[in-house]
Structure formats: C-alpha cells, structure tokens
Design an enzyme around this catalytic site. Structure first.
Site, PDB file in Angstrom:
ATOM      1  N   LYS A 237     -17.681 -18.525   2.095  1.00  0.00           N
ATOM      2  CA  LYS A 237     -19.130 -18.524   2.252  1.00  0.00           C
ATOM      3  C   LYS A 237     -19.873 -17.903   1.076  1.00  0.00           C
ATOM      4  O   LYS A 237     -19.481 -16.869   0.554  1.00  0.00           O
ATOM      5  CB  LYS A 237     -19.512 -17.777   3.540  1.00  0.00           C
ATOM      6  CG  LYS A 237     -19.008 -18.452   4.809  1.00  0.00           C
ATOM      7  CD  LYS A 237     -19.475 -17.694   6.041  1.00  0.00           C
ATOM      8  CE  LYS A 237     -19.056 -18.402   7.323  1.00  0.00           C
ATOM      9  NZ  LYS A 237     -19.533 -17.690   8.531  1.00  0.00           N
TER      10      LYS A 237
ATOM     11  N   GLY B 135      -9.067  -9.576  -0.599  1.00  0.00           N
ATOM     12  CA  GLY B 135      -7.937  -9.851   0.278  1.00  0.00           C
ATOM     13  C   GLY B 135      -7.232 -11.173   0.059  1.00  0.00           C
ATOM     14  O   GLY B 135      -6.011 -11.236  -0.086  1.00  0.00           O
TER      15      GLY B 135
ATOM     16  N   GLY C 183     -12.707  -4.823   0.320  1.00  0.00           N
ATOM     17  CA  GLY C 183     -14.145  -4.580   0.458  1.00  0.00           C
ATOM     18  C   GLY C 183     -14.662  -3.501  -0.460  1.00  0.00           C
ATOM     19  O   GLY C 183     -15.783  -3.593  -0.974  1.00  0.00           O
TER      20      GLY C 183
ATOM     21  N   ARG D  11       0.824  -1.215   0.000  1.00  0.00           N
ATOM     22  CA  ARG D  11       0.000   0.000   0.000  1.00  0.00           C
ATOM     23  C   ARG D  11       0.858   1.265   0.000  1.00  0.00           C
ATOM     24  O   ARG D  11       0.419   2.310  -0.473  1.00  0.00           O
ATOM     25  CB  ARG D  11      -0.954  -0.003   1.202  1.00  0.00           C
ATOM     26  CG  ARG D  11      -2.077  -1.015   1.030  1.00  0.00           C
ATOM     27  CD  ARG D  11      -3.070  -1.001   2.159  1.00  0.00           C
ATOM     28  NE  ARG D  11      -4.191  -1.886   1.861  1.00  0.00           N
ATOM     29  CZ  ARG D  11      -5.205  -2.120   2.676  1.00  0.00           C
ATOM     30  NH1 ARG D  11      -5.237  -1.529   3.864  1.00  0.00           N
ATOM     31  NH2 ARG D  11      -6.177  -2.932   2.337  1.00  0.00           N
TER      32      ARG D  11
END
Length: 398
Positions: A198, A354, A377, A35
C-alpha cells in the site's frame, strides 16, 4: 553517541534491553534466531569484560498478562546452549526476588527476566515500573532497535534513572550508523527501492526520501496506485483509489526536487491470487479486467537492474511481487541477486523492513548485503526523520 566501549562494566550489573521477539512454532520452538545471533556481540563483549549481565526483553503481545506460550524460556534455552553456560531465570520481573538474583550475580554471569510485557506497566511507559527495573542494574544499555520507536518503560523511561551510565549496544550502534550512511552518504547516485502492498503505509517515507536520495524505484503492489493515477488500467490489481492524488503529488514533488522516479512498465499478471493461477506478461498500463499484477515483468526487472548498476548507495525496503508464492518470486529474487552482485563491487546496500528482510533470508542473500536491519517499523520511522524515544532517551542521559 556513547556505546559499551565507553563504559567500565567489570564487576557491575549491566541491564540490557534486547529485542528477542522471536517467532515460535506451535511447539514453542524458535523458528528464526536472527535476533538472537545479532545480540551475541553485545552479550560476549559484556561477559568478556567481566560484566554481570541482566537481560530484559518482550516476546509477542501478552497484553500485560503472563502467558506460558510467550515465556522467554525458549530464549533462555537457546542462549544457554549457544554460550555453553548456565543462565539464571527470574519469573519475577521486578521485586525482592528479582533484585536478590541480580545482586547475586558474579562477574561473567547472566540473568534473564521473564517477558517484560507480562507487566501491563511496561507498554504504558510507567515511571514507577521503570524505577523498579532500574534497581536491577548499575548500567543501562539499550540494544533493542526493533522497539526503539516505542516509548515503553524498558526502552525509554528507564534511561532517566541512569544519567551518565547508559549507552547503546552493538545492534543499536550498527543500525543508527548504517541508516545514517544512506541518509547522509556523499556516495552518489543514492537509490531507494520502495515496495509493499500500500502507498498509504509508505507515503511519509517516500516524501522523506525525496530529500535524501537521487532516484526512487517504486514497486510491488503500491505501484498500481501510481499507474492508475497516471491513467493506466490495472485490472483487479491491488490499488488504493483514495490515494491517486497522493501518488501524483509524490511524483510532482520528486520532479520539483530533481529526483528520478522509476515505475514498472510490465508485470506478470494472474487470473487469481494463487500459485496455481494462469499467468501472462502484460503492459502494466493495460492489465485486463479479472487479472492482477503479482510480480514485476521481464522489462521492468531489466530496467531496475540498470538503475542498481549505476548506484553507489542503496536502500531496499519492500519486495517487487508476491515472493512467498514461487511463480511470483522472480522479480524480488533477481533484483536481490543483482544488489548482492553490485555490493561485491562496492555498492553500499541497506536492506530494511519485514518483507525485504524475509525475502533476502528466503533467497539466502543476507550475507551478500552490506547491512540487513533488524528493526522493521523502527527503521522506517528513523528513515522518515522521526525522533525515536529509545534513541533519544539514551542520548539525553549518557
């Protein structure tokens, strides 16, 4: 979309919101500088143009209280070493001292503010706090794509105080343009690889992708919910029994839109979740009780590779297995290598999320992809078609 190139920065204080939420070890040392290195183009552009750079960022979740362990001082040190120049540091985020430090900057100099989340008003999107922050700059630049989905004071509210004087930095510009390449590209077939543990965390993105891609590979732990919904026996594999109808609805919707769904056909199963477990390849529809699928099988990897070969545009979001454990890393690594190989032949490949980013870094594949997103996200919400406050705020005020 206004960018830095559209602004005159010489002699002006350029207040930039970066996402320097970097991982630290127990000694407070930065363990992954991606980053920071991603921000260097924006930083050097401002400095080379004679701007006076004021940096703000968050780090971790201090919950509105100062914590030595979450100070931005390690970031300050890294940037100072990398840029080979002294950098001023203000432990006061706003107020007279911070204001005086910003006004004392000369062309080409840098000031870093302490962790913006040390002030509880940041995450509340507080207007008074945003106004105080705005006094530290003459121009506002948002280059924090990773927090673009947060309506915080420094990422969204603040733009209202810079009408006509705000823009996107190079990270934000690249993120927006590259995600749009996937969503709006006419280079087909467009393929999305969607994995993860999930189904519940990927329902919205799956439904959205059905309207923008031609084929979807569903893999990782979430695939077992689809397999069980189709009548398969998945043993002790991760499965959301309350999402079986949702999985069937996704398959039906894809079929109605003419989008081809590719599911695994075999798995590498284990008798326990451990790198030392007994393993065996088996049909994904016939996993024995007491066993769980932890990686894609050889036939599945072969089939998915063929899909990738035919693709012209590709999004990869989610690993094929538990790649962190060596016995179950083959599926993710081989597919990553395949994407890299096809990218060299002209495939446009976007990696985001991620776990996918961690995987391409672990297997040293990052440089072989067209673009690796920095924004977890935020990228997912952008792909889902949601309005991101950090983007909307700049667009409304530039």
């Amino acid at each position: 979309m206004k960018t830095l190139e559209d602004l005159e920065v010489r002699g002006r204080r350029v207040l930039v919101r970066f996402d320097f939420n970097v991982p630290l070890n127990d000694k407070g040392q930065i363990t992954n500088v991606k980053r920071l290195t991603s921000a260097l183009p924006t930083i050097t552009t401002i400095l080379n143009a004679g701007g006076r750079l004021v940096i703000m960022s968050h780090l971790g979740r201090p919950k509105g209280k100062p914590l030595d362990s979450l100070s931005l001082k390690p970031v300050l040190q890294w940037l100072s070493d990398e840029l080979n120049r002294p950098i001023a540091f203000s432990k006061n985020i706003t107020g007279p001292k911070a204001l005086n430090m910003s006004k004392s900057l000369k062309d080409g100099e840098i000031l870093i503010l302490e962790n913006i989340r040390f002030d509880p008003r940041e995450e509340l999107g507080d207007t008074a706090f945003a106004k105080e922050l705005s006094e530290l700059g003459d121009i506002y630049v948002n280059d924090a794509f990773g927090t673009a989905h947060r309506e915080h004071a420094s990422t969204a509210t603040i733009a209202d105080y810079f009408k006509g004087c705000c823009a996107f930095g190079e990270i934000m510009s690249k993120e927006i343009n590259n995600v749009n390449k996937v969503l709006k590209s006419r280079k087909t077939p467009k393929v999305a690889i969607v994995g993860g543990a999930k189904v519940s965390s990927k329902i919205v993105i799956l439904k959205s992708l059905i309207y923008s891609v031609d084929e979807i590979i569903i893999c990782g732990g979430m695939a077992f919910t689809f397999i069980k919904a189709l009548g398969g026996e998945v043993g002790d594999s991760i499965c959301e029994n309350d999402k079986l109808d949702t999985a069937l609805a996704v398959l039906e919707s894809a079929n109605d839109k003419g989008v081809k769904i590719h599911l695994p056909i075999d798995v590498l199963a284990a008798n326990e979740f451990s790198a030392e477990a007994q393993t065996s390849y088996c049909d994904i529809y016939k996993i024995p009780e007491g066993w769980q699928g932890l990686d894609a099988g050889k036939k599945t990897i072969h089939n998915f590779s063929k899909v990738i070969e035919s693709a012209k545009t590709l999004l990869w979001n989610g690993p094929l297995g538990v790649f962190e454990l060596k016995p179950f890393s083959n599926g993710t690594r081989i597919i990553g290598e395949k994407i890299m190989k096809e990218t060299k032949k002209g495939l446009f490949s976007l990696v985001g999320g991620g776990d996918s980013v961690s995987a391409v870094e672990q297997f040293k594949l990052s440089q072989g992809m067209s673009y690796v997103s920095t924004g977890g996200g935020a990228m997912l919400e952008f792909l889902e078609g949601k309005t991101l406050p950090g983007i909307e705020a700049v667009l409304n005020n530039n």
